[in-house]
Every structure is written in C-alpha cells, then in structure tokens.
Design an enzyme around this catalytic site. Structure first.
Site, PDB file in Angstrom:
ATOM      1  N   ASP A  88       0.704  -1.296  -0.174  1.00 19.68           N
ATOM      2  CA  ASP A  88       0.195  -0.132   0.042  1.00 19.68           C
ATOM      3  C   ASP A  88       0.648   1.227  -0.186  1.00 19.68           C
ATOM      4  O   ASP A  88       0.723   2.035  -0.863  1.00 19.68           O
ATOM      5  CB  ASP A  88      -0.745   0.017   1.327  1.00 19.68           C
ATOM      6  CG  ASP A  88      -1.971   1.272   1.090  1.00 19.68           C
ATOM      7  OD1 ASP A  88      -2.184   1.707   0.107  1.00 19.68           O
ATOM      8  OD2 ASP A  88      -2.279   1.623   2.289  1.00 19.68           O
ATOM      9  N   CYS A 141     -13.943  -4.985 -17.953  1.00 19.15           N
ATOM     10  CA  CYS A 141     -14.999  -4.340 -17.636  1.00 19.15           C
ATOM     11  C   CYS A 141     -15.830  -3.859 -18.971  1.00 19.15           C
ATOM     12  O   CYS A 141     -16.994  -3.676 -18.738  1.00 19.15           O
ATOM     13  CB  CYS A 141     -14.266  -2.921 -17.162  1.00 19.15           C
ATOM     14  SG  CYS A 141     -13.649  -3.016 -15.480  1.00 19.15           S
ATOM     15  N   CYS A 148     -19.372  -1.415 -19.269  1.00 18.07           N
ATOM     16  CA  CYS A 148     -19.847  -1.351 -17.935  1.00 18.07           C
ATOM     17  C   CYS A 148     -19.341   0.106 -17.329  1.00 18.07           C
ATOM     18  O   CYS A 148     -18.420   0.241 -17.336  1.00 18.07           O
ATOM     19  CB  CYS A 148     -19.707  -2.449 -17.214  1.00 18.07           C
ATOM     20  SG  CYS A 148     -20.332  -2.283 -15.339  1.00 18.07           S
ATOM     21  N   CYS A 150     -19.835   1.788 -11.935  1.00 12.74           N
ATOM     22  CA  CYS A 150     -19.188   2.339 -10.675  1.00 12.74           C
ATOM     23  C   CYS A 150     -19.060   3.951 -11.026  1.00 12.74           C
ATOM     24  O   CYS A 150     -19.139   4.602 -10.048  1.00 12.74           O
ATOM     25  CB  CYS A 150     -17.752   1.664 -10.512  1.00 12.74           C
ATOM     26  SG  CYS A 150     -16.738   1.821 -11.844  1.00 12.74           S
ATOM     27  N   CYS A 189     -20.783   6.816  -8.358  1.00  9.05           N
ATOM     28  CA  CYS A 189     -19.916   7.332  -7.366  1.00  9.05           C
ATOM     29  C   CYS A 189     -20.489   8.605  -6.659  1.00  9.05           C
ATOM     30  O   CYS A 189     -20.960   9.604  -7.282  1.00  9.05           O
ATOM     31  CB  CYS A 189     -18.438   7.824  -7.911  1.00  9.05           C
ATOM     32  SG  CYS A 189     -17.474   8.685  -7.000  1.00  9.05           S
ATOM     33  N   CYS A 207     -12.992  12.168  -3.766  1.00  9.04           N
ATOM     34  CA  CYS A 207     -13.325  10.604  -3.490  1.00  9.04           C
ATOM     35  C   CYS A 207     -13.579  10.540  -2.053  1.00  9.04           C
ATOM     36  O   CYS A 207     -12.996  10.937  -0.899  1.00  9.04           O
ATOM     37  CB  CYS A 207     -12.219   9.504  -3.721  1.00  9.04           C
ATOM     38  SG  CYS A 207     -12.286   7.926  -2.988  1.00  9.04           S
ATOM     39  N   CYS A 255     -15.129   4.406   1.739  1.00  8.45           N
ATOM     40  CA  CYS A 255     -16.497   4.205   0.867  1.00  8.45           C
ATOM     41  C   CYS A 255     -16.215   2.997   0.093  1.00  8.45           C
ATOM     42  O   CYS A 255     -15.478   2.836  -0.814  1.00  8.45           O
ATOM     43  CB  CYS A 255     -16.480   5.587   0.067  1.00  8.45           C
ATOM     44  SG  CYS A 255     -18.070   5.312  -1.018  1.00  8.45           S
ATOM     45  N   CYS A 259     -18.237   2.029  -5.098  1.00  7.03           N
ATOM     46  CA  CYS A 259     -17.752   1.658  -6.335  1.00  7.03           C
ATOM     47  C   CYS A 259     -17.736   0.018  -6.501  1.00  7.03           C
ATOM     48  O   CYS A 259     -17.497  -0.408  -7.498  1.00  7.03           O
ATOM     49  CB  CYS A 259     -16.706   2.454  -6.948  1.00  7.03           C
ATOM     50  SG  CYS A 259     -15.290   2.194  -5.951  1.00  7.03           S
ATOM     51  N   CYS A 296     -20.400  -3.119  -8.749  1.00  9.78           N
ATOM     52  CA  CYS A 296     -19.467  -3.755  -9.676  1.00  9.78           C
ATOM     53  C   CYS A 296     -20.053  -5.064  -9.642  1.00  9.78           C
ATOM     54  O   CYS A 296     -20.197  -6.111  -8.759  1.00  9.78           O
ATOM     55  CB  CYS A 296     -17.876  -3.781  -9.348  1.00  9.78           C
ATOM     56  SG  CYS A 296     -17.107  -4.880 -10.104  1.00  9.78           S
TER      57      CYS A 296
END
Length: 379
Positions: free
Chosen positions: A140, A194, A197, A200, A204, A220, A246, A249, A253
């Site tokens: 991360d 994807c 589509c 998401c 949002c 965001c 959050c 999104c 999916c």
C-alpha cells in the site's frame, strides 16, 4: 535447493506458488522489473492537474522505475488476499442509537499487518532455498503501485473504479508485492473485462471516477473521510453514514455480486467496531480509541476524522437525542474542527436547546472558521 539454471528457477517458482496457497494467499503472480511507463504518463498527468492527495509516495520516478529503489531487480512477485464483504449479524442503526460504518477495507486486523506477515513467510521460504536472494516487500504505502504490479503480474485488471478486479474474487482483495533479484519467468498480464460497463462511474457519490481507470482522488469519499480539516458542506450531504472509507464503487460492480470471502480469521470484523454507535465516539479518549479501534486500518488517522464524520452523520439523521453531546462538543472541545462541525450540526438538527447553544457560542467563540460554521446558512 541450489538454484543455478533456468529450469531451477522455474521449479522454484512452482514451489513458491504451492507454498503461497498453503499459507493462505489466494492469488500470486510474477512480472518483470521493467519500468511501468504507462503509469508514468498517468502520474505526470495527475501531478499537472494537482490531483495528488499527499497519501501517495511523493517521487514519481521511484514509482515507475524499480531499479531506483532496488539494486539490479529481476522480477516482482504480486500477491492478493481476499477479504469479507458481508457482516454476520450486523447491528441495526435505530432512533436514539444511530450508527456509522467503517468501509470493508478496515474490517478485522489492519490488512497491512496481515499482508506483511504473508510476504515475510515468502521471504523466509526463498532465503532457505536461495541464500543469496535479495528482496524488498511493500504493501500500500510503498513506492510501487500495488494495482499496476498486480495487473502486469496477471492477478487481475484495473477497473474503472481504479481498483484491481480479479475474475475469482472481484475487487475484494488486498494487494502486496516483493521485488527480487531472482529472474522468475513473468506471467501474462490480465485482460480488461470491464467492457462498456460504467456502473461504478455512475454510482460514485461525488463524481470522483472519471472513466478509463482514472479518478480525482481529492473528491473521493474514501479520501475525504480521512481528512482532518472541515469537510466541505457539499460532501457532508453525501457522506451518508460513512465514518471511514467508501465502498460504493465496489458494491455496484458486477464482478463483486454474491462474493463474500472469509478465508482469514484476522480479517473477520467485530460488528460493534465496524458499525459503532455514534454518540459514544464524540467523547472517546485517545487511549480508549486506540484500545478499541487501534488494530483496524481505519484508525491510522486518529480519532479526529472519525469524530467529525460522526457529528455530520448525526446531523444527517437529525438525531435530537445527540443535541446534549453536540452542545458539549461546541462548548468544550479544544479543536476548532470539532466545535465548528458540532455547531453546524446543531443548526441542522434545530430545536430550542440547539439554537440557544449556538447563540451562546456566537458570543464567546474566537475562531474564524468556527464562526463561519455558526453563521453560514446550512443546506
């Protein structure tokens, strides 16, 4: 095992894959240590548009060129751990005892800890078989982009929500990677599934998703819930019941529908912690906050953002039972953000006690931003 030939590296790779599954890693992939040039273009564009939040590694070149952070890299190993998406026996938010929610990425023990433990096991496995091996693991907050590495390693593809989506687990996965000096054969990068589509992007709450895997992270909600300053009122209106993060999104999916994985005991959430009552949060001490929430990823910014968000949620519910607690925050909290947000919430909830408390505060408050919250017309 002394690894010298290409065939030996191939065998070691298969051994490592088998061991990864044995220790509870859901997916493992391998890629080269070549530069992530496609990512460089995206990062430079984001920098030019002032879209960096400050949470990212600050040096773009180090995010793109593995050789700048690791001497003579030969390959990168990516791993993914699937995490739960549904609560068992979720507590109910009700009048007088309203609750907020922590996003799924904050359920259980901090995922950074869990992933680092898995990567450490892989490191030990390799050292035992190749004493001269060199490795650098990250999760991360490292230099490399978790999603970019995992995508090129064949684990999944970058969705329009900017998250990695896997065919098996959707985007309910945590990612980590390890740079090595072992010339492992790379896997085939994943294909983007994807298609047309845009669920998401459409869902949002703030319009932060821009399509084509791009976003404005500064608006965001996941980022905004972690900021420590006053929250712009237009975002207070869409905060709903979010204390941290959050998941919108991800929830919408199609690749996440029906998926709920409980492979890791460390990731099992305590329902009372991930959906806590709001009013007790307003007066929680630093020590109590660390004792109750300290093992969760959602605690890393401290209690202040959580308390600010709790106040906003109470205002959204117009919870009159919270008025005494909010008055106490307005009158006694030393932090302007908490005082000001509490004053705004009291005006939003309304009623004689709330209005009188705001009027009294207007006579004594010195902070300009707090005074703005006490006098601006709330939506």
């Amino acid at each position: 095992m002394v690894v010298k030939q290409k065939a030996d590296y191939a065998a070691l790779k298969e051994e490592l894959i088998a061991y990864a599954y044995e220790i509870g890693i859901q997916k493992i992939g391998f890629t080269t240590a070549d530069p992530f040039l496609f990512l460089k273009e995206r990062l430079l564009e984001a920098e030019a548009l002032d879209l960096f939040t400050g949470f990212e590694h600050p040096v773009i070149e180090e995010r793109v060129y593995p050789e700048l952070i690791f001497k003579e890299p030969q390959s990168i190993i990516a791993i993914a751990l699937a995490y739960p998406s549904k609560l068992k026996e979720a507590p109910v938010s009700k009048k007088g005892a309203r609750r907020g929610v922590f996003a799924r990425a904050s359920w259980g023990i901090d995922y950074h800890t869990v992933l680092r433990e898995k990567l450490a096991l892989l490191e030990t496995f390799l050292i035992e078989r190749l004493p001269d091996v060199r490795m650098k693991s990250m999760v991360d907050t490292g230099e490399l982009s978790d999603v970019a590495v995992a995508e090129r390693a064949g684990i999944g593809w970058r969705g329009k929500n900017t998250l990695l989506i896997t065919p098996e687990y959707g985007s309910w996965v945590y990612l980590g990677e390890m740079i090595t000096n072992i010339p492992f054969e790379p896997d085939t990068p994943a294909s983007d599934l994807c298609g047309s589509c845009n669920q998401c992007v459409k869902a949002c709450p703030t319009g932060s998703l821009l399509g084509e895997g791009k976003m404005n992270p500064k608006i965001c909600l996941s980022y905004l819930t972690q900021t420590k300053d006053f929250l712009d009122e237009k975002y207070r209106e869409v905060l709903h019941n979010r204390l941290y993060g959050c998941d919108t999104c991800q929830v919408v999916c199609p690749y996440n529908r029906g998926h709920d994985f409980h492979f890791h005991e460390e990731m099992e959430p305590d329902p009372e912690l991930v959906r806590p009552e709001l009013k007790p949060l307003l007066h929680i001490s630093n020590r109590a906050f660390k004792e109750q929430f300290g093992d969760m990823a959602g605690s890393w910014r401290g209690k202040k953002p959580i308390q600010r968000n709790a106040i906003i949620i109470l205002a959204r519910y117009k919870d009159k039972t919270a008025v005494p607690d909010l008055i106490d925050c307005l009158q006694n909290d030393p932090r302007p953000v908490i005082r000001g947000t509490a004053g705004w919430a009291l005006r939003k909830i309304g009623g004689r006690d709330a209005e009188e408390a705001v009027e009294r505060a207007l006579q004594t408050e010195q902070d300009v931003q707090v005074l703005q919250e006490l006098t601006a017309i709330p939506n």
